[in-house]
Design a protein around this motif. Structure first.
Motif, PDB file in Angstrom:
ATOM      1  N   LEU A 105       0.577  -1.533   0.147  1.00  0.00           N
ATOM      2  CA  LEU A 105       0.014   0.010   0.243  1.00  0.00           C
ATOM      3  C   LEU A 105       0.732   1.395   0.106  1.00  0.00           C
ATOM      4  O   LEU A 105       1.921   1.218   0.356  1.00  0.00           O
ATOM      5  N   HIS A 147      -6.110  -3.927  -0.547  1.00  0.00           N
ATOM      6  CA  HIS A 147      -4.406  -4.062  -0.244  1.00  0.00           C
ATOM      7  C   HIS A 147      -3.878  -5.636   0.340  1.00  0.00           C
ATOM      8  O   HIS A 147      -5.163  -5.810   0.211  1.00  0.00           O
ATOM      9  N   THR A 180      -5.350 -10.792   0.666  1.00  0.00           N
ATOM     10  CA  THR A 180      -5.643  -9.392   0.271  1.00  0.00           C
ATOM     11  C   THR A 180      -7.114  -9.272   0.649  1.00  0.00           C
ATOM     12  O   THR A 180      -8.223 -10.187   1.409  1.00  0.00           O
TER      13      THR A 180
END
Length: 104
Positions: free
Chosen positions: A5, A27, A39
């Motif tokens: 990120l 992210h 994720t």
């Protein structure tokens, strides 16, 4: 724990949430409670009624809203994450991470 990120991405997401927009942030993520999940997508909005209404369209319950640090959001994972990102035309967020993961 979040990975992959950029600071700017997080700042943009926070600003959009504060502005009352439905904002998406995807992210890499690790949590031992979900060992198969790599994720997560946070879908946030400061306007709770707007966020609740958005969630209802996808079968998400308002009780699932995370109010962490003043940025109310749903955490999307797995199949539901892919389905919603596809429906919202946001698959580029997930595909970017998948491609990045293959390069490491």
């Amino acid at each position: 724990m979040a990975f992959g990120l950029q600071r700017e991405e997080l700042q943009n997401w926070k600003a959009a949430v504060k502005d009352g927009e439905i904002a998406f942030l995807t992210h890499f993520w690790y949590d031992p409670r979900f060992p198969d999940v790599k994720t997560v997508t946070k879908v946030g909005c400061r306007d709770l009624s707007k966020l609740e209404e958005w969630g209802r369209r996808y079968g998400l319950k308002k009780e699932w809203i995370d109010h962490h640090n003043g940025y109310p959001h749903f955490d999307l994972m797995g199949t539901k994450q892919s389905e919603i990102l596809k429906s919202e035309n946001k698959m580029d967020q997930l595909e970017k991470l998948i491609k990045k993961g293959r390069n490491h």
